[in-house]
Scaffold this motif. Structure first.
Motif, PDB file in Angstrom:
ATOM      1  N   VAL A  79       9.119  31.698  22.111  1.00  0.00           N
ATOM      2  CA  VAL A  79      10.152  30.808  21.772  1.00  0.00           C
ATOM      3  C   VAL A  79      11.456  31.778  21.096  1.00  0.00           C
ATOM      4  N   TYR A  80      12.672  31.551  21.747  1.00  0.00           N
ATOM      5  CA  TYR A  80      13.563  31.924  21.327  1.00  0.00           C
ATOM      6  C   TYR A  80      14.795  31.208  20.869  1.00  0.00           C
ATOM      7  N   LYS A  81      15.619  31.635  19.923  1.00  0.00           N
ATOM      8  CA  LYS A  81      16.737  30.738  19.401  1.00  0.00           C
ATOM      9  C   LYS A  81      17.669  30.447  20.497  1.00  0.00           C
ATOM     10  N   ASP A  82      18.218  29.052  20.575  1.00  0.00           N
ATOM     11  CA  ASP A  82      19.048  28.914  21.566  1.00  0.00           C
ATOM     12  C   ASP A  82      20.446  29.360  21.447  1.00  0.00           C
ATOM     13  N   GLU A  83      20.745  30.123  20.450  1.00  0.00           N
ATOM     14  CA  GLU A  83      22.097  30.918  20.379  1.00  0.00           C
ATOM     15  C   GLU A  83      21.939  32.139  21.207  1.00  0.00           C
ATOM     16  N   ILE A  84      20.649  32.577  21.558  1.00  0.00           N
ATOM     17  CA  ILE A  84      20.730  33.546  22.280  1.00  0.00           C
ATOM     18  C   ILE A  84      21.312  33.391  23.836  1.00  0.00           C
ATOM     19  N   THR A  85      20.720  32.210  24.432  1.00  0.00           N
ATOM     20  CA  THR A  85      21.060  31.636  25.630  1.00  0.00           C
ATOM     21  C   THR A  85      22.348  31.454  25.697  1.00  0.00           C
ATOM     22  N   MET A  86      23.011  30.860  24.622  1.00  0.00           N
ATOM     23  CA  MET A  86      24.392  30.338  24.659  1.00  0.00           C
ATOM     24  C   MET A  86      25.329  31.665  24.679  1.00  0.00           C
ATOM     25  N   GLN A  87      24.775  32.627  23.868  1.00  0.00           N
ATOM     26  CA  GLN A  87      25.758  33.724  23.929  1.00  0.00           C
ATOM     27  C   GLN A  87      25.719  34.583  25.052  1.00  0.00           C
ATOM     28  N   LEU A  88      24.383  34.582  25.796  1.00  0.00           N
ATOM     29  CA  LEU A  88      24.421  34.976  27.211  1.00  0.00           C
ATOM     30  C   LEU A  88      25.517  34.510  28.036  1.00  0.00           C
ATOM     31  N   VAL A  89      25.570  32.984  28.044  1.00  0.00           N
ATOM     32  CA  VAL A  89      26.232  32.371  28.737  1.00  0.00           C
ATOM     33  C   VAL A  89      27.766  32.687  28.616  1.00  0.00           C
ATOM     34  N   ASP A  90      28.020  32.663  27.237  1.00  0.00           N
ATOM     35  CA  ASP A  90      29.494  32.861  26.883  1.00  0.00           C
ATOM     36  C   ASP A  90      29.975  34.315  27.212  1.00  0.00           C
ATOM     37  N   LYS A  91      29.308  35.061  27.119  1.00  0.00           N
ATOM     38  CA  LYS A  91      29.913  36.489  27.529  1.00  0.00           C
ATOM     39  C   LYS A  91      29.773  36.688  29.139  1.00  0.00           C
ATOM     40  N   ALA A  92      28.866  35.988  29.799  1.00  0.00           N
ATOM     41  CA  ALA A  92      28.752  36.199  31.175  1.00  0.00           C
ATOM     42  C   ALA A  92      30.260  35.468  31.848  1.00  0.00           C
ATOM     43  N   CYS A  93      30.561  34.357  31.097  1.00  0.00           N
ATOM     44  CA  CYS A  93      31.955  33.933  31.400  1.00  0.00           C
ATOM     45  C   CYS A  93      33.157  34.785  31.407  1.00  0.00           C
ATOM     46  N   LYS A  94      33.123  35.478  30.106  1.00  0.00           N
ATOM     47  CA  LYS A  94      33.978  36.597  29.852  1.00  0.00           C
ATOM     48  C   LYS A  94      33.987  37.604  30.843  1.00  0.00           C
ATOM     49  N   ILE A  95      32.731  38.380  30.915  1.00  0.00           N
ATOM     50  CA  ILE A  95      32.655  39.638  31.754  1.00  0.00           C
ATOM     51  C   ILE A  95      32.923  39.218  33.221  1.00  0.00           C
ATOM     52  N   LEU A  96      32.502  38.229  33.782  1.00  0.00           N
ATOM     53  CA  LEU A  96      32.822  37.833  35.354  1.00  0.00           C
ATOM     54  C   LEU A  96      34.057  37.182  35.548  1.00  0.00           C
ATOM     55  N   GLY A  97      34.728  36.729  34.329  1.00  0.00           N
ATOM     56  CA  GLY A  97      35.890  35.915  34.664  1.00  0.00           C
ATOM     57  C   GLY A  97      35.585  34.580  35.484  1.00  0.00           C
ATOM     58  N   VAL A  98      34.708  33.988  35.083  1.00  0.00           N
ATOM     59  CA  VAL A  98      34.453  32.632  35.668  1.00  0.00           C
ATOM     60  C   VAL A  98      34.068  31.349  34.501  1.00  0.00           C
ATOM     61  N   PRO A  99      34.928  30.208  34.947  1.00  0.00           N
ATOM     62  CA  PRO A  99      34.439  29.088  34.084  1.00  0.00           C
ATOM     63  C   PRO A  99      33.218  28.718  33.550  1.00  0.00           C
ATOM     64  N   ALA A 100      33.091  28.362  32.610  1.00  0.00           N
ATOM     65  CA  ALA A 100      31.527  28.027  32.017  1.00  0.00           C
ATOM     66  C   ALA A 100      30.630  27.179  33.023  1.00  0.00           C
ATOM     67  N   ASP A 101      31.738  26.094  33.411  1.00  0.00           N
ATOM     68  CA  ASP A 101      30.882  24.983  34.433  1.00  0.00           C
ATOM     69  C   ASP A 101      30.545  25.684  35.550  1.00  0.00           C
ATOM     70  N   MET A 102      31.274  26.528  36.232  1.00  0.00           N
ATOM     71  CA  MET A 102      30.912  27.295  37.387  1.00  0.00           C
ATOM     72  C   MET A 102      29.609  28.214  37.095  1.00  0.00           C
TER      73      MET A 102
END
Length: 670
Positions: free
Chosen positions: A39-62
């Motif tokens: 079990v890992y904290k939800d914040e880890i997944t949320m942080q990965l998704v947030d940084k992925a959006c910034k690095i890839l330059g893609v909106p969160a919904d996509m």
């Protein structure tokens, strides 16, 4: 769970590469790998998704939709393919049974005590689906995790295309915090519309079938105008088809009940019910020992014998069910209207501690899992359930026995099978941890190997070192032309006599660090250092036509670098002499215990003489070195003939500067 984060990592690595994942995880501040059942904290997944959006330059919904599509494929690859395929025969049934799948998976995934999981396990989202008259559906999505709803269209869309060969579109028509659900879960309503997808062959077959039906219909209608109705029926019967030639709408009915692309008639099923129920009350309560019947006011009308034994209060007919139980899943208020709204979901009840007998005060509360069935004629709800038990340990904790569960109830088998599965999971977890430890050790070993190789390559040329590592003998090689440089410190003997040894070491180390960096800048090979003497060569071990220019630029850099090294006696910058000569050499590895790559030949001797007969802070060139450099944009002055020990008279020169290169370029500065 680690399974989710592992899937996200796999997506990034597969579609964007290892470097992108490394950059992403470093910015998110998370580890490189995850254990599947950890079990890992939800914040880890949320942080990965947030940084992925910034690095890839893609909106969160996509990003989330793409993750949803990939998550479906990842689940199939991870062994859940057959389990997913058997959820339902169509998309509606598939979605309707997702909660049941989560309920099953909760048996496998053990939760951390610090996490808030229903049934002590997964905190999975919940789904409810409604059919519309136009064939579309409304999908209700509930989750404690806000902002992840865009994963749903990705997962459902991929499943619809793969399992049912239909394309769907999903749009959000309503979004709110569900007031009817305790816990304030996010409630998203999607409108789902479906479009069948045909292959070229299926399209052709369906087109031909439709054309055949249309042609047959016209023929029968024309025949009906000319002949008698009975004759038309006989003709149709002779052709082996049941056709009504009079009403066109009947053909539409025929088309509607033909399975697309197969031409098989779908036959309906009408169940037969007895006029009266052939089972007595006692048998029913014994055969279904964990069922309950209650009315709109939640008053208990009937209960199975086993649940009565555990909760004696249920023997008093007419008591309110919510006094003895609370609803764990789905998270809805304990009312008939809420239960009816989620009647297709699995319901989990938990006994209330304050209403249990004294013997249960220190035991874990009993949980029941089952389905609700509304009986319209009686205006009552039937709850068909079983104890929610996963292991023999949970059975023992509640001081229950296998005999308390009905023989036909698969919970018996589930407890025993899951006991074995948990043991296998524990072994799997141990293997995963060992695998992760080995991966880390392997990574450290690779780092140490690189350090060892770097040290080895500093002592020997790379290709020579590789041959020695492979156990091969390194043959001596002849180089027809190369340029050798020697340097030493002026008055080094006097400095040694007046200083502490440590001061000499610090001075030489400071000087050699500067010189070593210059060998990389100008790509020359450092042969060795003996005391204050420093020897490099250009054109060995890899022959290059620019060997003389490289060594000349290196020598100019040495003069500049030496000015930054302090004489420990006088405190002023040290002075060095530099000598350069060009000619042929023989090179090879000497020794076995501490092998060295050495140069042999008269060229080495002459280069050493150029250094020993040189002038402080000057670069002394032999005539052969001068011939290689005179047309290469270097400023050179003639020294003239001098007497060289062991060589007689030699015509020599001084190298002054490079006419085209700046000091920063010589020193390799930005």
């Amino acid at each position: 769970y680690g399974f989710i984060n592992t899937c996200l990592k796999s997506l990034v690595v597969e579609k964007y590469g290892e470097e992108t994942w490394e950059k992403l995880r470093l910015q998110a501040g998370v580890q490189d790998s995850f254990l599947t059942f950890e079990v890992y904290k939800d914040e880890i997944t949320m942080q990965l998704v947030d940084k992925a959006c910034k690095i890839l330059g893609v909106p969160a919904d996509m990003v989330l939709r793409e993750f949803g599509e990939y998550f479906f494929e990842f689940c199939k690859r991870s062994g859940y393919d057959h389990m997913l395929r058997t959820l339902g025969g169509n998309l509606y049934e598939f979605i309707e049974n997702l909660d049941a799948l989560h309920s099953y998976l909760s048996l496998s995934y053990q939760a951390s005590p610090s996490m808030n999981y229903w049934a002590g396990e997964m905190n999975a989202p919940s789904f409810r689906v409604e059919k519309n008259e136009d064939g579309s559906m409304h999908l209700h999505y509930y989750s404690d995790r806000r902002g992840l709803c865009h994963i749903v269209p990705g997962i459902i869309g991929a499943a619809a295309l793969d399992f049912f060969n239909i394309e769907i579109s999903m749009e959000i028509v309503h979004q709110t915090e569900e007031e009817e659900r305790t816990g304030k879960k996010e409630h998203i309503v999607f409108l789902v519309t479906q479009t069948p997808v045909f292959s070229y062959k299926e399209k052709s077959e369906f087109s031909c079938s439709s054309q055949y039906l249309a042609d047959s219909e016209k023929q029968v209608e024309n025949r009906a105008n000319k002949e008698d109705l009975e004759k038309a029926k006989d003709t149709a019967r002779d052709r082996g088809s049941s056709v009504c030639p009079i009403r066109k709408s009947h053909w539409k009915t025929i088309r509607g009940i033909i399975t697309l692309g197969k031409g098989k008639l779908l036959r309906g099923f009408d169940p037969v019910y007895p006029k009266s129920l052939w089972i007595d009350t006692k048998t029913f309560c014994n055969g279904l020992p964990f069922h309950m019947v209650f009315d709109k006011e939640l008053r208990v009308k009937q209960a199975g014998v086993s649940i009565q034994k555990i909760v004696p209060g249920l023997q008093t007919m007419g008591i309110c069910l919510d006094q003895y139980f609370s609803i764990i899943h789905p998270e809805v208020p304990f009312t008939i209207s809420s239960i009816q709204k989620f009647i297709n979901s699995q319901f989990v009840f938990q006994t209330r501690r304050e209403m249990m007998p004294e013997s249960w005060k220190h035991r874990p509360m009993l949980e029941l899992r089952g389905q609700m069935m509304w009986m319209e004629s009686l205006q009552c709800m039937l709850y068909l359930c079983s104890p929610l038990l996963r292991t023999l340990h949970e059975l023992e904790e509640r001081q229950m026995h296998i005999a308390d569960i009905a023989p036909h109830d698969v919970t018996r088998d589930l407890i025993l099978l899951n006991q074995q599965r948990l043991a296998e999971m524990e072994l799997s977890n141990q293997l995963e941890r060992k695998k992760e430890e080995l991966r880390i050790l392997s990574k450290h070993l690779e780092e140490e190997k690189k350090k060892t190789e770097a040290l080895l390559y500093a002592m020997l040329p790379q290709h020579v070192a590789n041959q020695l590592k492979e156990g091969k003998q390194v043959e001596a090689g002849e180089f027809k032309e190369c340029t050798i440089l020697f340097s030493d410190v002026v008055t080094f003997t006097n400095i040694c006599a007046q200083c502490e040894p440590i001061q000499i070491v610090l001075m030489l180390n400071s000087m050699y660090l500067r010189f070593d960096r210059l060998t990389t800048v100008h790509d020359v090979y450092k042969v060795e250092t003996i005391g204050d003497a420093y020897m490099v060569v250009g054109g060995v071990p890899v022959p290059v036509p620019t060997h003389a220019e490289r060594v000349a630029n290196f020598a100019l850099g040495m003069i500049i670098a030496a000015k930054g090294v302090q004489n420990p006696v006088s405190g002023s910058p040290i002075q060095i002499r530099v000598g350069i000569h060009t000619g042929p050499v023989l090179a090879g590895v000497v020794g076995e215990k501490m092998p060295r790559y050495c140069l042999f030949g008269d060229t080495v001797n002459i280069a050493s003489r150029m250094e020993s007969h040189g002038v402080p802070s000057k670069i002394h060139l032999s005539s052969s070195a001068y011939q290689c450099l005179k047309y290469k944009n270097f400023e050179i002055t003639e020294r003239g003939e001098i007497e060289v020990k062991g060589k007689g008279k030699m015509h020599t020169y001084f190298l002054i500067r490079n006419k085209t290169a700046t000091e920063n370029e010589i020193m390799g500065r930005p």
